[in-house]
Structure formats: structure tokens, C-alpha cells
Design a protein around this motif. Sequence first.
Motif, mmCIF file in Angstrom:
data_model
loop_
_atom_site.group_PDB
_atom_site.id
_atom_site.type_symbol
_atom_site.label_atom_id
_atom_site.label_comp_id
_atom_site.label_asym_id
_atom_site.label_seq_id
_atom_site.Cartn_x
_atom_site.Cartn_y
_atom_site.Cartn_z
ATOM 1 N N ALA A 31 -3.094 -18.503 38.477
ATOM 2 C CA ALA A 31 -2.150 -19.393 37.768
ATOM 3 C C ALA A 31 -0.979 -18.582 37.213
ATOM 4 O O ALA A 31 0.172 -19.033 37.228
ATOM 5 N N ASN A 32 -1.273 -17.356 36.744
ATOM 6 C CA ASN A 32 -0.210 -16.522 36.148
ATOM 7 C C ASN A 32 0.669 -15.844 37.198
ATOM 8 O O ASN A 32 1.737 -15.327 36.857
ATOM 9 N N ALA A 33 0.228 -15.846 38.449
ATOM 10 C CA ALA A 33 1.009 -15.156 39.492
ATOM 11 C C ALA A 33 2.164 -16.035 39.952
ATOM 12 O O ALA A 33 2.229 -16.485 41.090
ATOM 13 N N SER A 34 3.082 -16.294 39.036
ATOM 14 C CA SER A 34 4.242 -17.133 39.324
ATOM 15 C C SER A 34 5.415 -16.555 38.570
ATOM 16 O O SER A 34 5.256 -15.967 37.497
ATOM 17 N N GLU A 35 6.600 -16.760 39.119
ATOM 18 C CA GLU A 35 7.785 -16.284 38.387
ATOM 19 C C GLU A 35 8.125 -17.221 37.229
ATOM 20 O O GLU A 35 8.950 -16.906 36.389
ATOM 21 N N GLU A 78 2.474 -28.897 39.857
ATOM 22 C CA GLU A 78 2.688 -28.752 41.309
ATOM 23 C C GLU A 78 1.662 -27.829 41.963
ATOM 24 O O GLU A 78 1.617 -27.735 43.177
ATOM 25 N N ARG A 79 0.888 -27.099 41.121
ATOM 26 C CA ARG A 79 -0.179 -26.244 41.677
ATOM 27 C C ARG A 79 -1.480 -26.667 41.008
ATOM 28 O O ARG A 79 -1.587 -26.592 39.769
ATOM 29 N N VAL A 80 -2.445 -27.114 41.804
ATOM 30 C CA VAL A 80 -3.721 -27.553 41.242
ATOM 31 C C VAL A 80 -4.825 -26.634 41.760
ATOM 32 O O VAL A 80 -5.007 -26.501 42.969
ATOM 33 N N PHE A 81 -5.536 -25.999 40.827
ATOM 34 C CA PHE A 81 -6.659 -25.133 41.189
ATOM 35 C C PHE A 81 -7.944 -25.852 40.761
ATOM 36 O O PHE A 81 -8.105 -26.170 39.576
ATOM 37 N N VAL A 82 -8.843 -26.098 41.735
ATOM 38 C CA VAL A 82 -10.043 -26.880 41.451
ATOM 39 C C VAL A 82 -11.268 -26.027 41.738
ATOM 40 O O VAL A 82 -11.371 -25.414 42.816
ATOM 41 N N GLN A 83 -12.209 -26.011 40.775
ATOM 42 C CA GLN A 83 -13.411 -25.177 40.975
ATOM 43 C C GLN A 83 -14.264 -25.768 42.112
ATOM 44 O O GLN A 83 -14.379 -26.996 42.246
ATOM 45 N N ARG A 84 -14.825 -24.871 42.923
ATOM 46 C CA ARG A 84 -15.424 -25.247 44.213
ATOM 47 C C ARG A 84 -16.377 -26.449 44.160
ATOM 48 O O ARG A 84 -16.251 -27.367 44.979
ATOM 49 N N LEU A 109 18.080 -21.633 26.849
ATOM 50 C CA LEU A 109 17.899 -22.045 28.241
ATOM 51 C C LEU A 109 16.495 -22.614 28.450
ATOM 52 O O LEU A 109 15.501 -21.906 28.257
ATOM 53 N N GLU A 110 16.434 -23.882 28.805
ATOM 54 C CA GLU A 110 15.168 -24.539 29.170
ATOM 55 C C GLU A 110 15.234 -24.759 30.672
ATOM 56 O O GLU A 110 16.014 -25.595 31.137
ATOM 57 N N LEU A 111 14.436 -24.025 31.447
ATOM 58 C CA LEU A 111 14.649 -23.961 32.897
ATOM 59 C C LEU A 111 13.462 -24.524 33.691
ATOM 60 O O LEU A 111 12.699 -25.307 33.181
ATOM 61 N N GLY A 112 13.364 -24.105 34.925
ATOM 62 C CA GLY A 112 12.412 -24.720 35.854
ATOM 63 C C GLY A 112 10.973 -24.284 35.644
ATOM 64 O O GLY A 112 10.657 -23.453 34.787
ATOM 65 N N GLY A 113 10.088 -24.854 36.460
ATOM 66 C CA GLY A 113 8.665 -24.519 36.362
ATOM 67 C C GLY A 113 7.971 -24.677 37.700
ATOM 68 O O GLY A 113 8.548 -25.201 38.665
ATOM 69 N N LYS A 114 6.758 -24.180 37.771
ATOM 70 C CA LYS A 114 5.866 -24.428 38.918
ATOM 71 C C LYS A 114 4.487 -24.476 38.287
ATOM 72 O O LYS A 114 3.695 -23.531 38.378
ATOM 73 N N ASN A 115 4.250 -25.603 37.608
ATOM 74 C CA ASN A 115 3.184 -25.625 36.607
ATOM 75 C C ASN A 115 1.802 -25.790 37.214
ATOM 76 O O ASN A 115 1.586 -26.663 38.055
ATOM 77 N N PRO A 116 0.840 -24.975 36.761
ATOM 78 C CA PRO A 116 -0.523 -25.061 37.280
ATOM 79 C C PRO A 116 -1.402 -26.010 36.453
ATOM 80 O O PRO A 116 -1.200 -26.161 35.242
ATOM 81 N N ALA A 117 -2.382 -26.621 37.127
ATOM 82 C CA ALA A 117 -3.479 -27.304 36.440
ATOM 83 C C ALA A 117 -4.755 -26.603 36.872
ATOM 84 O O ALA A 117 -4.947 -26.338 38.069
ATOM 85 N N LEU A 118 -5.617 -26.279 35.907
ATOM 86 C CA LEU A 118 -6.875 -25.579 36.179
ATOM 87 C C LEU A 118 -8.002 -26.570 35.914
ATOM 88 O O LEU A 118 -8.210 -26.985 34.759
ATOM 89 N N ILE A 119 -8.702 -26.963 36.978
ATOM 90 C CA ILE A 119 -9.710 -28.016 36.858
ATOM 91 C C ILE A 119 -11.087 -27.368 36.999
ATOM 92 O O ILE A 119 -11.495 -26.995 38.116
ATOM 93 N N PHE A 120 -11.786 -27.220 35.881
ATOM 94 C CA PHE A 120 -13.102 -26.575 35.908
ATOM 95 C C PHE A 120 -14.197 -27.601 36.231
ATOM 96 O O PHE A 120 -14.056 -28.786 35.905
ATOM 97 N N ALA A 121 -15.286 -27.101 36.838
ATOM 98 C CA ALA A 121 -16.367 -28.001 37.269
ATOM 99 C C ALA A 121 -16.996 -28.731 36.092
ATOM 100 O O ALA A 121 -17.591 -29.789 36.262
ATOM 101 N N ASP A 122 -16.858 -28.162 34.868
ATOM 102 C CA ASP A 122 -17.459 -28.819 33.701
ATOM 103 C C ASP A 122 -16.507 -29.832 33.044
ATOM 104 O O ASP A 122 -16.728 -30.254 31.915
#
Length: 486
Positions: free
Chosen positions: A411-415, A292-298, A253-266
Motif C-alpha cells: 500500500a505504501n509503495a506509491s508516489e 483505486e487499489r484494493v488489497f484483499v486477504q486471500r 497544495l491538495e493534490l492527487g491520490g492512488k488510494n489503497p483499501a486494505l481488506i482483512f479476512a477478519d
Amino acid sequence: MNPIEPVPCFVGGDEMPLGASFDKHDPATGRPNARVAEADAALVDAAVTAARAALRGPWGRTTLDQRIAFLEKLAAHMEASLATIVAAEIADTGKPVTVTTGIEIPRAIANLRAFAEIARQAPEETFETPMAGGRARNRVLRHPVGVIGIVAPWNLPLLLLTWKVAPALVCGNAIVVKPSEHSPRTALMLARMAKACGLPDGVLNVVHGHGAGAAGAFLVAHPGVDAVSFTGETRTGEAIMRAAAAGPRPVSLELGGKNPALIFADCDLNAAIAGTARSMFDNCGQVCLTTERVFVQRPIFERFAAGLAAAAKALKPGDPRAPETTLGPAISAVQREKVLGLYATAKAEGAQVLTGGGALEMPAPFADGYWVEPTLWAGLPDTAEICRREVFGPCAHLSVFDDEDEVVARANASEFGLAATVWSTDAARVERVGAELQSGTVWANCWRVRDERAPFGGFKRSGIGREGGARSLDFYSELKTLCVFE
Ligand code: NAD
């Protein structure tokens, strides 16, 4: 006005009379452009029976070398027919021609060559066991599983199909494919081309139709199917697993996602913006690996968000056959309504809309196509529905983070746990974060780079099992230990 093309089922080496059928619409214009067969239970049964019979015929006596040679011949044949395959894929999906010609169809063909090579290189496992009076030699042998039911989605139709068909064939199985009702053409084309390359009748069958209560469900419930390989939504995966419990039969089974991108200031900011834009907007966001989820350092949030919004505005929706087009439509009216419904949810949840947020008005002849605006939001908590649920559209939510531990936890707090992307120039950080993320694939400073030998699949609700390389050979083979006392 495009002609309406008939798309029949392909069973036992023959194209079947169309019979019951449904209209398939061109996503770019909204107009019908195909009449697709709707296989009933009897036709699905005939396909499974044909596959079973093929295993008893010449296909069942082929050597691995012959099957490898077949895949290579089919790849060459498809390469020579690239323009025809591209035209069919565009007619079904409305994808831009640069994507289909430059990436997707070549990758679909590359899957055939890759699995030919993976099978050729697969080492034979042997283990010697010391015993009183001699030793035993254990050899691991591969047998075909039998009849494989493959149920495929519409977002990368031929690419995801050959990802399964190639290893299933090289391992000696017979196959019944149920492509998505939204993308039936290239599966039929694959079966026709395989026959032209000498594949015996019945080895590769295609049954068209819908999923629940229809051809898809008939196939996975059929007791003559020995294993089921599925790519699609998590909810559908649950239904397929329930069906496969009768037997029980193995499932991949290859199923859905809610994929994060982690964008560090460096990070290299321009590369991160360009890479993240691609990961959000390629194929109109209809890739299971889409961000679909983008986390950007301040410190870089404002600059990153402005760059991403500019990239969204620079996309060129339009005629999928025109080389300048970079954004296609959603696959169907239903998918467009689903995406727009979630855009409305984001607004209702109080999201700040950075760009887009609604339907995309297009001039004729595309005015009735299934277009949606590339969209960016900010300002919502991670618990908002739009930050948790897969949209499968060209959109993402951007939020600020301060430190590494915080962003990994969020980022890991996803089903889901299919893919994640990290942008940072600090190699040690990339290693640390890459090790911590709960995700089947982690890309660092790149996105959607695929090597067919590497395992692919999802943590948590993103899937069961892994495909790719030896993992695919294992799924499509029964492994036998032959233990001989010497
Ligand atoms: P879907 O689950 O709606 O449909 C996929 C296939 O399953 C179609 O052929 C459909 O007709 C069939 N189907 C539906 N219900 C069925 C049932 N009850 N029994 C048997 N067959 C049934 O998925 P989709 O909308 O075509 O594809 C989009 C989804 O696929 C997204 O969630 C995306 O993330 C996921 N996806 C995952 C991967 C991956 O590798 N993990 C790759 C591509 C797409």
C-alpha cells in the motif's frame, strides 16, 4: 433543450460583461448549457486590484466577531437557497441529486459554520519568559495574509471552494477565486450570495477561464497575490509552485491520490463491500479520496470480489435529477477519453476484467453524455500502470495479499499518500496498520468521514501543507509575536 446560461466573472462586487467566452457542456447529455467568461490578464489584474483595495476599506477594519457573524449569515442564506445551488451544481457536473442535496451542498455550507466555530474557539497563545528584573510576555497575534488566490477543481466544486474561502475570509483576507472551467456556476453564486449578505465589494472576486496559459496561470503569477491555495492534479500543483516561487509566496497544495483499501479476512464482509463500493463509485470515482487499489486477504478474495462486482452492477446511471439515480457521468469529454484510455491500458496490460471496462451506452437524451462503466480489474502486478496512475474514474484493481506486513508495504509503495482505508474487526491491527500507512488520512471501517477540525492533506506527491482546523487558520494568517517586557 436547456437554455444556455451566461456565467460572467465577478469583480469588485459587479458582474462583468461576458466578453471572450467558451461553451460549457452538460456532462449528462453532452449538450452546451452555459457560456462562460474567459478572463484575460487585464481582468485578472482588475480582480487582484479590487481585492487589494477591499483590504484598505471597511473589510480591513472588521473584527473577528464580525467576520464570524458574516460566515454564519452566509451559511443561513445558502441553506435557504439550497435548491438553486443544487440545480447549478447538477447543471455543471451531472452529479445525482441525492448526492448534491444530501451530502455535498450541505457539507459546503457546513464548512462556513465550521470555520466560524474554529476561529471562535481558537485559543490565543501566550508564553511568559522569565528575565532579570521581570518577565516578558509573548502573545501570538493573527493578521490577514492579504490577497489569496484560490484555484479550485471541478470534482466537488462548491464543497472544496468553501473549504478554502471560509477560513480565508474569517482570517480577514480578500480573495480571487479561479474555479474550474468545468464547474463555474456555484463559485459565481457564492460571490453573489456573499454580496447579498453584506460582504464589501472586492473581498470575494471570481475570475473564470482555463488554467495553463490562461486565467489560472495569470492569477497565480500575479505579483499582487500574497498566497495561493490550490486543489487539483499533482502536475498542475508543480506549475503553481513554480509560479509562486516568484516572490516567494506561500502555497497550500491538495493534490492527487492512488488510494489503497486494505481488506482483512477478519473484516465485517458486508460492511467492507458496501464501504469499498461507495469509496470507488461515489461521484463516478471523481473524488480525490476514491479507492483505486484494493488489497484483499486471500481467504475472502473471491467473496469480496463477487460482492463488489454485484455492487457495481447495481448502480443506476441516469437522469441526475431523478432520485433513483446513483451514478453520474464523467465531467467532460476529455475526462471520459482519459478514463477510457486507461481502461484500454488495463486490458493491454493483461488485466482480468471482473466487470465493466468500457463506455456506458445510454438512451436519449443521455446518449451523447460522458458516461463510463464502473469497472473492476484483477490479475495485474502492483507495477502495472493501472495500479500506479490516478484514473479519477469509477474503477479499481483488486489483488490478493497474505499478511499484514506485506500489504502495508505494498500500500505504501506509491508516489501518492492522500487517503487509505482499512477494514478489520481487530482493533490492535487497525492501530498498527493505521500507524504504518504513509497517508494523510487513514479511515478504518468507514470512508470519507470528515471533521473540519482535523488536519487534511497528503504525504508525498499528494500535497504540501495541511488544511482543516487550526492549520487552515495558520495558512490564511500571518502570525506575529508581540513580546512585551513587564
Ligand atoms: P486540474 O489540476 O486539472 O485543475 C484544477 C484547477 O487548476 C482548475 O481550475 C484549472 O483550470 C487550474 N489550472 C490548470 N492548470 C493551471 C496552471 N498551469 N496554472 C494555474 N491554474 C491551472 O485538476 P482537476 O482535473 O480540476 O481536478 C482533479 C484532480 O484534483 C485530481 O488529480 C484529484 O485527485 C485532485 N484533487 C485533490 C484533492 C485533495 O484534496 N487532495 C481534492 C480534489 C481533487
